[in-house]
Design an enzyme around this catalytic site. Structure first.
Site, PDB file in Angstrom:
ATOM      1  N   ASP A  78      -1.459 -33.579 117.181  1.00  0.00           N
ATOM      2  CA  ASP A  78      -1.547 -34.242 118.487  1.00  0.00           C
ATOM      3  C   ASP A  78      -0.600 -33.619 119.512  1.00  0.00           C
ATOM      4  OD1 ASP A  78      -3.601 -36.031 118.344  1.00  0.00           O
ATOM      5  OD2 ASP A  78      -2.380 -37.639 117.485  1.00  0.00           O
ATOM      6  N   GLU A 158       3.285 -49.039 106.478  1.00  0.00           N
ATOM      7  CA  GLU A 158       4.256 -48.046 106.970  1.00  0.00           C
ATOM      8  C   GLU A 158       4.560 -48.182 108.455  1.00  0.00           C
ATOM      9  OE1 GLU A 158       1.481 -47.238 105.301  1.00  0.00           O
ATOM     10  OE2 GLU A 158       1.826 -45.546 103.950  1.00  0.00           O
ATOM     11  N   THR A 197     -16.614 -57.430 118.878  1.00  0.00           N
ATOM     12  CA  THR A 197     -15.224 -57.502 119.338  1.00  0.00           C
ATOM     13  C   THR A 197     -14.268 -58.036 118.266  1.00  0.00           C
ATOM     14  OG1 THR A 197     -15.469 -59.741 120.190  1.00  0.00           O
ATOM     15  CG2 THR A 197     -15.954 -57.945 121.712  1.00  0.00           C
ATOM     16  N   CYS A 389      -2.215 -13.984 112.361  1.00  0.00           N
ATOM     17  CA  CYS A 389      -1.318 -14.242 111.231  1.00  0.00           C
ATOM     18  C   CYS A 389      -1.942 -13.734 109.931  1.00  0.00           C
ATOM     19  CB  CYS A 389      -0.916 -15.710 111.174  1.00  0.00           C
ATOM     20  SG  CYS A 389       0.677 -15.940 110.354  1.00  0.00           S
ATOM     21  N   HIS A 515       1.165 -16.838 116.375  1.00  0.00           N
ATOM     22  CA  HIS A 515       0.038 -17.735 116.657  1.00  0.00           C
ATOM     23  C   HIS A 515      -0.126 -17.947 118.166  1.00  0.00           C
ATOM     24  CE1 HIS A 515      -0.831 -19.001 112.512  1.00  0.00           C
ATOM     25  NE2 HIS A 515       0.452 -18.757 112.326  1.00  0.00           N
ATOM     26  N   GLU A 517      -2.589 -18.971 119.748  1.00  0.00           N
ATOM     27  CA  GLU A 517      -3.383 -20.169 120.064  1.00  0.00           C
ATOM     28  C   GLU A 517      -2.504 -21.366 120.427  1.00  0.00           C
ATOM     29  OE1 GLU A 517      -2.959 -18.891 117.085  1.00  0.00           O
ATOM     30  OE2 GLU A 517      -2.933 -20.395 115.482  1.00  0.00           O
TER      31      GLU A 517
HETATM   32  N1  GLN Z   1       0.279 -16.772 104.346  1.00  0.00           N
HETATM   33  C1  GLN Z   1       0.722 -15.815 105.275  1.00  0.00           C
HETATM   34  C2  GLN Z   1       2.232 -15.744 105.361  1.00  0.00           C
HETATM   35  O1  GLN Z   1       2.916 -16.647 104.951  1.00  0.00           O
HETATM   36  C3  GLN Z   1       0.142 -16.080 106.649  1.00  0.00           C
HETATM   37  C4  GLN Z   1       0.636 -17.341 107.265  1.00  0.00           C
HETATM   38  C5  GLN Z   1      -0.223 -17.840 108.377  1.00  0.00           C
HETATM   39  O2  GLN Z   1      -1.348 -17.366 108.571  1.00  0.00           O
HETATM   40  N2  GLN Z   1       0.244 -18.822 109.128  1.00  0.00           N
HETATM   41  O3  GLN Z   1       2.763 -14.793 105.874  1.00  0.00           O
END
Ligand code: GLN
Length: 548
Positions: A78, A158, A197, A389, A515, A517
């Protein structure tokens, strides 16, 4: 906390009722948009009742993607919605879990900090929760409104300490400075032909037993609320009719803020919080929604990974692709490809018709050979390719095997005693046994080589991106990879870690260890995603041209 905390920020607490997965994150982000449209500065904190210290050790199948913040916290997905929608940068402080709360209390107890007191849920746990909310509210100067999301569903065992803590918190800061929003579901019962409701009534009853009276009900439903339903909810839940908000399923999540605004939610919230004299400007948002709704074409991109049955596991990836599509006025459709089902004989068929291929991050060797085949196909056929990655590591393995002729090249993650570990454990990861929070995490700088595709995308030499990995390109193989044409176009400032690779002799074949993204924003597509989507468009046009 008997003293009144002196805080500039006002607070909106959001709880969920009836079922989980109601889109509380989208609701909160949408409310945030309405406040920002009034010139207010907002911040968000998510309270997660589970006992894990963070989401880092959780299976993406159960919990969706692990979102990584700038400061390297492994958090709930989130937070990604908040960053993307609201264009804010969250941090470690923005995600609090029961695990963290107990961890710090138990540490303190062992150090004798409680001076012989009996340590209890009330007040010690609740105080610790309130402290975290206060810290977050103070962390960003000038925050006008802090949105506090309580994860889980009212009625969960929880959740109780969190609900008790926000009740106390609201009491302490005063009614003028705090509001409660309850997101709920009205199920449609076919035989009765109406939205029901009762579950909402019960959920609000539970809240009221705890001492929380919601100010607003955000009612998720399929058909739209009729007057009678609204009246009933208002009466039984003790909420004003105007504060019963219809959150009918929207065509796109970006429509939600506009739907809320049309029902007067934004104005009502600022009025109740006593924030005066605000004009509304939703112009940019409206433009964006119009743009999204009227694309000039479509584009199909393949994403090949192992968690494809639960696409929430790749939330930031799909959002970043959509953002790049909005920028290019294309509706991006994603073809999810299960890497376990890909092999040399079917790879061309599986990718047929796609304008680009993306291989996202991941862990473990399941489906890895399928990813390697997909990368090979993209390299050989000139299909635009983006490896992220693990996706970049796959690119390097494939290149080492099939271009550098290093037979059985692989990653140390997938096999022991390798002849060619072209991807290997980072030196400082050797000996690390504890799992949570021990990878190379968060933002690290990277130097981009000039005259590369990467540089043309970023247009600058030093960039900063977020990471989450243990393995890296093995420096022993740098020369061989480069000699065969794989450019190491991004590196850590000390030159020790390969951060980006690309192929010159290919329309677009790029991989990054980080990453990207995670930093894509709705109104600011990430440069690498933007360039990848552009390359995919070119690929599609070229194909159409050759068919004519
Ligand atoms: N498993 C791989 C590493 O630890 C890639 C990790 C990932 O894609 N976030 O380097």
């Amino acid at each position: 906390m008997s003293r009144k905390p002196r805080l500039r920020s006002k607070f909106v607490f959001i709880t969920g009722g009836v079922v989980s997965s109601l889109g509380k994150g989208i609701t909160i982000s949408s409310l945030g948009i309405l406040l920002q449209a009034r010139g207010l500065k907002v911040n968000v904190i998510k309270l997660d009742p589970y006992l894990n210290v963070d989401a880092g050790t959780m299976n993406p199948y159960q919990h969706g993607e692990v979102y990584v913040t700038e400061d390297g916290a492994e958090t709930d997905l989130d937070l990604g919605h908040y960053e993307r929608f609201l264009d804010i940068t969250t941090s470690r402080m923005s995600n609090v879990t029961t695990g963290q709360i107990y961890d710090s209390i138990i540490r303190r107890e062992r150090s004798g900090d409680y001076l012989g007191d009996t340590v209890q849920v009330i007040p010690h746990v609740t105080d610790e929760i309130k402290k975290r909310i206060t810290e977050l509210a103070k962390s960003e100067k000038g925050t006008d409104v802090t949105l506090v999301e309580v994860g889980g569903t009212v009625g969960d065992i929880e959740s109780l300490p969190f609900l008790e803590a926000i009740r106390q918190f609201a009491l302490a800061v005063g009614r003028r400075n705090s509001l409660f929003v309850h997101v709920t579901l009205l199920p449609w019962v076919q035989t009765a032909g109406e939205l029901k409701t009762k579950p909402t009534q019960h959920s609000v009853m539970r809240l009221r037993e705890i001492g929380i009276q919601p100010d607003y009900l955000i009612c998720r439903n399929q058909t739209g609320l009729v007057r009678g339903t609204r009246e009933k909810l208002a009466l039984f839940c003790n909420v004003e009719q105007d504060d019963v908000i219809d959150a009918r399923d929207a065509d796109s999540i970006y429509q939600v803020p506009l739907d809320f605004e049309a029902q007067g939610l934004g104005q009502s919230v600022v009025d109740k919080l006593g924030i005066k004299g605000r004009s509304v400007d939703l112009g940019r948002w409206r433009e964006l929604v119009e743009r999204i709704e009227a694309p000039e074409g479509e584009l199909e991109i393949a994403v090949c990974g192992k968690y494809v049955e639960l696409t929430e596991a790749y939330k930031s990836i799909s959002e970043a692709l959509y953002h790049a599509g909005f920028d290019a006025r294309r509706r991006v459709r994603i073809r999810w490809i299960d890497s376990e089902k890909v092999h040399a004989e079917n790879v061309a068929r599986r990718l047929e018709g796609c304008a680009g291929l993306l291989i996202p991050g991941g862990f473990g060797d399941r489906g890895i050979e399928g990813k390697i085949e997909a990368a090979r196909h993209a390299r050989e056929s000139g299909l635009p390719f983006f490896g992220i990655c693990l996706g970049m590591q796959v690119m390097v393995i494939e290149f080492a095997r099939n271009v550098c002729n290093l037979r059985n090249a692989n990653s140390g993650e997938f096999a022991r005693r390798l002849k060619h570990p072209v991807i290997d454990l980072m030196t400082d990861q050797r000996g690390v046994r504890i799992k949570g929070g021990t990878m190379r995490l968060g933002a690290w700088p990277c130097v981009v080589a000039r005259d590369t595709r990467a540089f043309r995308a970023y247009k600058k030499e030093v960039i900063s991106e977020r990471h989450r990995h243990r393995y890296e390109v093995n420096n022993r193989y740098r020369e061989q990879l480069e000699a065969e044409g794989l450019a190491l176009c991004g590196q850590s400032p000390d030159g020790q870690l390969v951060e980006m690779v690309e192929l010159k002799e290919h329309p677009w074949y790029l991989g990054c260890q980080f990453h990207p993204e995670l930093k894509s924003r709705l109104m600011k597509a990430h440069p690498l995603f933007r360039e990848f989507v552009k390359a995919a468009m070119k690929h599609e046009e070229a194909k159409a041209g050759s068919r004519e």
